[in-house]
Design a protein around this motif. Structure first.
Motif, PDB file in Angstrom:
ATOM      1  N   GLY A   1       6.792  26.464   1.764  1.00 43.02           N
ATOM      2  CA  GLY A   1       7.505  26.665   0.432  1.00 43.02           C
ATOM      3  C   GLY A   1       8.881  26.478   0.410  1.00 43.02           C
ATOM      4  O   GLY A   1       9.682  26.291  -0.693  1.00 43.02           O
ATOM      5  N   THR A   2       9.685  26.317   1.537  1.00 43.19           N
ATOM      6  CA  THR A   2      11.078  25.936   1.687  1.00 43.19           C
ATOM      7  C   THR A   2      11.361  24.477   1.746  1.00 43.19           C
ATOM      8  O   THR A   2      12.425  24.140   2.035  1.00 43.19           O
ATOM      9  N   LEU A   3      10.278  23.789   1.878  1.00 39.49           N
ATOM     10  CA  LEU A   3      10.542  22.208   1.853  1.00 39.49           C
ATOM     11  C   LEU A   3      11.180  21.676   0.700  1.00 39.49           C
ATOM     12  O   LEU A   3      10.975  22.039  -0.296  1.00 39.49           O
ATOM     13  N   ALA A   4      12.142  20.923   1.252  1.00 37.17           N
ATOM     14  CA  ALA A   4      12.967  20.097   0.036  1.00 37.17           C
ATOM     15  C   ALA A   4      12.212  19.079  -0.786  1.00 37.17           C
ATOM     16  O   ALA A   4      11.235  18.711  -0.441  1.00 37.17           O
ATOM     17  N   GLN A   5      12.555  19.166  -2.003  1.00 38.82           N
ATOM     18  CA  GLN A   5      11.790  18.297  -3.022  1.00 38.82           C
ATOM     19  C   GLN A   5      12.060  16.783  -2.553  1.00 38.82           C
ATOM     20  O   GLN A   5      13.291  16.265  -2.866  1.00 38.82           O
ATOM     21  N   LYS A   6      11.074  15.721  -2.249  1.00 36.37           N
ATOM     22  CA  LYS A   6      11.201  14.694  -2.042  1.00 36.37           C
ATOM     23  C   LYS A   6       9.845  13.898  -2.417  1.00 36.37           C
ATOM     24  O   LYS A   6       8.764  14.340  -2.443  1.00 36.37           O
ATOM     25  N   GLU A   7       9.980  12.727  -2.565  1.00 43.18           N
ATOM     26  CA  GLU A   7       8.918  11.820  -2.813  1.00 43.18           C
ATOM     27  C   GLU A   7       8.313  11.511  -1.461  1.00 43.18           C
ATOM     28  O   GLU A   7       8.958  10.751  -0.812  1.00 43.18           O
ATOM     29  N   ARG A   8       7.017  11.983  -1.279  1.00 41.41           N
ATOM     30  CA  ARG A   8       6.697  11.957   0.304  1.00 41.41           C
ATOM     31  C   ARG A   8       5.082  10.864   0.242  1.00 41.41           C
ATOM     32  O   ARG A   8       4.198  11.345  -0.322  1.00 41.41           O
ATOM     33  N   HIS A   9       5.279   9.852   0.921  1.00 41.36           N
ATOM     34  CA  HIS A   9       4.398   8.756   0.852  1.00 41.36           C
ATOM     35  C   HIS A   9       4.075   8.152   2.184  1.00 41.36           C
ATOM     36  O   HIS A   9       5.537   7.852   2.740  1.00 41.36           O
ATOM     37  N   SER A  10       3.039   7.657   2.559  1.00 39.61           N
ATOM     38  CA  SER A  10       3.133   6.507   3.498  1.00 39.61           C
ATOM     39  C   SER A  10       2.934   5.426   2.814  1.00 39.61           C
ATOM     40  O   SER A  10       2.613   5.244   1.609  1.00 39.61           O
ATOM     41  N   PHE A  11       3.361   4.374   3.539  1.00 37.90           N
ATOM     42  CA  PHE A  11       3.553   2.899   2.797  1.00 37.90           C
ATOM     43  C   PHE A  11       3.028   1.924   3.806  1.00 37.90           C
ATOM     44  O   PHE A  11       2.623   2.266   4.985  1.00 37.90           O
ATOM     45  N   GLY A  12       2.752   0.797   3.350  1.00 41.25           N
ATOM     46  CA  GLY A  12       1.987  -0.343   4.185  1.00 41.25           C
ATOM     47  C   GLY A  12       2.169  -1.709   3.558  1.00 41.25           C
ATOM     48  O   GLY A  12       2.180  -1.796   2.253  1.00 41.25           O
ATOM     49  N   ALA A  13       1.968  -2.674   4.526  1.00 36.64           N
ATOM     50  CA  ALA A  13       1.797  -3.984   3.933  1.00 36.64           C
ATOM     51  C   ALA A  13       0.704  -4.786   4.374  1.00 36.64           C
ATOM     52  O   ALA A  13       0.039  -4.541   5.630  1.00 36.64           O
ATOM     53  N   GLN A  14      -0.087  -5.166   3.623  1.00 35.54           N
ATOM     54  CA  GLN A  14      -1.480  -5.857   3.830  1.00 35.54           C
ATOM     55  C   GLN A  14      -1.478  -7.177   3.780  1.00 35.54           C
ATOM     56  O   GLN A  14      -1.052  -7.795   2.961  1.00 35.54           O
ATOM     57  N   PHE A  15      -2.245  -7.973   4.758  1.00 39.02           N
ATOM     58  CA  PHE A  15      -2.457  -9.234   5.035  1.00 39.02           C
ATOM     59  C   PHE A  15      -3.847  -9.937   5.075  1.00 39.02           C
ATOM     60  O   PHE A  15      -4.426  -8.986   5.930  1.00 39.02           O
TER      61      PHE A  15
ATOM     62  N   ALA B   1       0.972  -1.007  -0.017  1.00 38.68           N
ATOM     63  CA  ALA B   1       0.037  -0.030  -0.012  1.00 38.68           C
ATOM     64  C   ALA B   1       0.754   1.287   0.097  1.00 38.68           C
ATOM     65  O   ALA B   1       2.016   1.492   0.444  1.00 38.68           O
ATOM     66  N   SER B   2       0.200   2.205  -0.623  1.00 41.77           N
ATOM     67  CA  SER B   2       1.342   3.645  -0.413  1.00 41.77           C
ATOM     68  C   SER B   2      -0.032   4.765  -0.720  1.00 41.77           C
ATOM     69  O   SER B   2      -1.095   4.280  -1.242  1.00 41.77           O
ATOM     70  N   PHE B   3       0.218   5.677  -0.015  1.00 42.85           N
ATOM     71  CA  PHE B   3      -0.508   6.980  -0.427  1.00 42.85           C
ATOM     72  C   PHE B   3       0.411   8.104  -0.225  1.00 42.85           C
ATOM     73  O   PHE B   3       1.101   8.371   0.806  1.00 42.85           O
ATOM     74  N   HIS B   4       0.126   9.234  -1.018  1.00 45.47           N
ATOM     75  CA  HIS B   4       0.883  10.553  -0.866  1.00 45.47           C
ATOM     76  C   HIS B   4       0.659  10.977   0.524  1.00 45.47           C
ATOM     77  O   HIS B   4      -0.546  10.996   1.103  1.00 45.47           O
ATOM     78  N   SER B   5       1.707  11.863   0.944  1.00 47.11           N
ATOM     79  CA  SER B   5       1.729  12.346   2.051  1.00 47.11           C
ATOM     80  C   SER B   5       2.130  13.911   1.794  1.00 47.11           C
ATOM     81  O   SER B   5       3.239  14.181   1.094  1.00 47.11           O
TER      82      SER B   5
END
Ligand code: MOS
Length: 715
Positions: A555-569, A441-445
């Motif tokens: 406005g001063t935040l560094a450019q990054k790939e920002r996401h939450s992640f998860g593993a579903q079972f 799982a992933s979703f933008h943060s």
């Protein structure tokens, strides 16, 4: 619980400890009032009238007989309604959905289009008159059918790029040891939250007041001001308690119709949607048709990845369900292609619905990965670990934090994944076939600009004011904890007031960004106030107030790939004689930033996972080709998972602190549903040997697959 202090993030205090909702007692005792039940003197009631044809024009609205009915005050329609401004840039730069800008044209673009509002002294009178109102139409042929080869399909990404691509796909697939090429579909799905949309509008001393149930009071304030050509300061929107939103509670027909009628009649007017009206006025998730092609080396490392998604929108508004976006963050390959396409049809406008894009997109790609794992004889958890990218596969940006491997390892340990026999269809418990499945799982943060004020009162208490929206997430409680820590006081000395546009601009409750965005603003204001009080000042009777605005900091935040992640079972039991699928247990382990309140955060994650069970097995709105409308648009006809459908569902998390957030938050609102349906479908495959690529996995689909004896269900 750690007590270390790192940078701006303080890791002691009440953030991270369980607190029941601060408004919980009010809610369970009925003291908390919702938008549709707040009393107003001289209140009139509007009832929306929706089109019964799927395409055409309104030829006549026969108002006279209805105006003669008891209590009826007015009938608004395209022939007499005031003109609205509709070409402004609203949320995310998008012009408003014309479905909300009511009565501006005689065109009917879909069944359930608002054609009139009947206003009367009581709701009963308004409803009776609305049902008696005769509207004549010139009908035209309509097209509501989403087909993979529809001639009007075109690339569209909403706020994201429609398409991304790199490398040679054909060569990558040709060089692969194993290839998956499959089509997956998901049906039309509806949020239909417990509390229907409801708004009351009134003019008070030259100011427009709207009491509503929405996901952002300053958002709706701005939209209404633009539409009615008012100064934003002349519009106040309040929304104190909200019985669910899930993306649906933005600007909709009920608020605009209420404002029109209140202006016309110069008295308060309330408009509430019925449950059935919500199925055409409140937005929904488009059905999707997705094609995924994966190719890998013998160890499962992806050489080629293609994810294409087609969704549907209305003919009046382009909303894209961007399902092909998941792979842009999750998996890399030398040849990597994603594409979102949309086709406009004569249907109601779809909208944001919990994890828009990721929910259906993860079903397709996480099912496809399971197919690849099986073909290669590689464990599905191991396959995902082998494909962990170093940087964002499309963006090339570093991840703020990822920790997906930690989620899988912890999840596999707690679920008891080790030693799993990969063979399908071999485990039995009486009449049940048993299987387990997993998915990522992933979703933008992210965070959006917000303002907040914090006031120190002379009695030693503090009041936080922010136009946040608690749509059931527990945001009000989370902000109480955040403020208490920033002020270094106990939470019972902090009162958080939300849901009032007079508190100034703030992020909406959306995109899993609400709590993080508001917590940032509250932390800044509270921190500055604490520093001032530390100087030993005496608090005057009017208190001391500090105001914050996070626009500059963001406005001063560094450019990054920002996401939450998860593993579903998931573990399922399938009765192939009845077609019944039971989800016996589910476990989700998430890397979702700092968890402010474990009680309500777990509630969010488990709620999302339950929604995933619902998506996998139950939810499906079926559109009738002939009428263009839905069969049974209500909660009897539209099935959702209820208590008896849900077994043991657990959600937990690994340490995952966002280093660029003052509190360390990422967001938990949407990720719980992502991957959940795929985990269930993968478990059904493991149980029965049948691959279901079309949701929901209804009993008839299980039965016909069993009788066909095949490895995949075709329809
Ligand atoms: Mo959410 S679908 O951004 O309310």
């Amino acid at each position: 619980m750690t007590t270390a202090t790192s940078g701006r993030t303080r890791l002691s205090g009440v953030v991270g400890t369980a607190h029941t909702r601060v408004e919980g007692r009010d809610k369970v005792t009925g003291a908390a009032r919702y938008a549709g039940e707040i009393p107003f003197a001289d209140l009139a009631h509007g009832w929306l009238v929706l089109s019964t044809v799927a395409r055409g024009r309104v030829r006549a609205v026969e108002t006279d007989p209805v105006l003669a009915m008891p209590g009826v005050l007015a009938v608004l329609h395209h022939g007499n309604a005031p003109r609205l401004v509709t070409d402004y840039a609203g949320l995310m730069g998008m012009t408003p959905d014309p479905t909300a800008a009511v009565f501006q044209q005689d065109r009917v673009p879909h069944v359930g289009w608002p054609v009139a509002l009947v206003v009367a002294e009581t709701p009963e009178q308004a409803r009776e008159a609305a049902e008696a109102l005769v509207v004549a139409y010139d009908e035209e042929p309509h097209d509501t059918e989403l087909t993979a080869d529809h001639p009007d399909a075109h690339p569209a990404g909403g706020v994201m790029p429609a398409e991304t691509g790199k490398g040679d796909l054909a060569a990558g697939l040709a060089a692969s040891a194993a290839v998956v090429d499959a089509e997956y579909t998901t049906p039309e799905e509806h949020h239909s939250m417990m509390e229907p949309h409801a708004a009351t509008a009134l003019w008070d001393g030259g100011r427009l007041e709207v009491v509503d149930s929405n996901q952002g009071t300053t958002w709706i304030q701005g939209e209404l001001a633009s539409m009615f050509s008012l100064d934003a300061s002349a519009v106040r929107v309040r929304s104190e308690h909200i019985g669910g939103g899930f993306g649906s509670k933005g600007l909709r027909a009920h608020q605009v119709a209420a404002v029109m009628a209140a202006t016309e009649l110069q008295r308060p007017v309330r408009v509430v949607m019925t449950r059935r009206q919500m199925f055409s006025l409140a937005g929904y998730r488009s059905p999707t048709t997705q094609r995924v092609r994966l190719g890998s080396d013998p160890d499962g490392r992806l050489l080629a990845l293609e994810h294409r998604s087609l969704s549907r929108t209305s003919s009046v508004y382009e909303f894209v369900e961007p399902s092909a976006g998941v792979a842009r963050v999750m998996y890399d390959a030398d040849a990597h292609y994603t594409a979102n396409h949309v086709v406009p049809l004569d249907v109601p406008s779809p909208t944001f619905m919990r994890a828009p894009g990721e929910a259906p997109g993860s079903f397709a790609i996480e099912s496809a990965l399971d197919e690849l794992a099986e073909r290669l004889g590689v464990d599905p958890v191991e396959l995902r670990l082998r494909n962990e990218p170093e940087v964002g596969p499309v963006s090339g940006l570093p991840f703020s934090t990822r920790n997906l491997d930690a989620c899988f390892r912890e999840g596999a340990r707690r679920f008891g994944w080790a030693g799993r026999d990969p063979r399908p269809g071999v485990r039995r418990d009486g009449r049940w076939l048993l299987g387990t499945g997993t998915a990522a799982a992933s979703f933008h943060s992210g965070a959006g600009p917000s303002t907040a004020t914090v006031t120190a009162q002379a009695d030693g208490t503090f009041t936080v004011r922010i136009s946040a929206a608690d749509i059931g997430t527990g945001a009000r409680t989370a902000l109480t904890l955040v403020a208490a820590d920033a002020l270094e006081v106990a939470p019972d000395r902090v009162r958080v007031r939300i849901g009032d546009s007079d508190f100034g601009p703030a992020m909406i409750a959306g995109g899993s960004m609400g709590t993080r965005s508001w917590a940032w603003a509250v932390t800044e204001a509270a921190g500055e106030l604490r520093e001032r009080l530390a100087l030993g000042v005496t608090v005057p009777p009017e208190g001391i107030t500090v105001r914050s605005d996070t626009t500059a900091a963001l406005g001063t935040l560094a450019q990054k790939e920002r996401h939450s992640f998860g593993a579903q079972f998931a573990e399922v039991a399938v009765d192939t004689a009845t077609g019944e699928v039971r989800v016996r247990r589910m476990l989700g382990i998430f890397a979702a930033g700092r968890i402010v309140n474990p009680l309500t955060a777990r509630n969010q994650l488990v709620g999302g996972m339950v929604w995933g069970i619902s998506m996998a097995l139950h939810e499906e709105a079926v559109r009738d080709r002939t009428s263009g409308g839905l069969y049974a648009p209500d909660l009897a006809g539209y099935h959702v998972a209820t208590n008896a459908d849900v077994g043991d569902v657990q959600a937990d998390w690994v340490d995952d602190l966002d280093p660029d957030d003052p509190v360390g938050i990422k967001g938990v609102g949407e990720i719980g549903v992502v991957g959940a349906a795929a985990a269930v479908a993968n478990a059904v495959r493991h149980a029965t040997g049948v691959r279901h690529r079309h949701l929901p996995i209804r009993p008839d689909r299980v039965l016909s697959a069993a009788s066909a004896g095949g490895g995949a269900a075709d329809a």
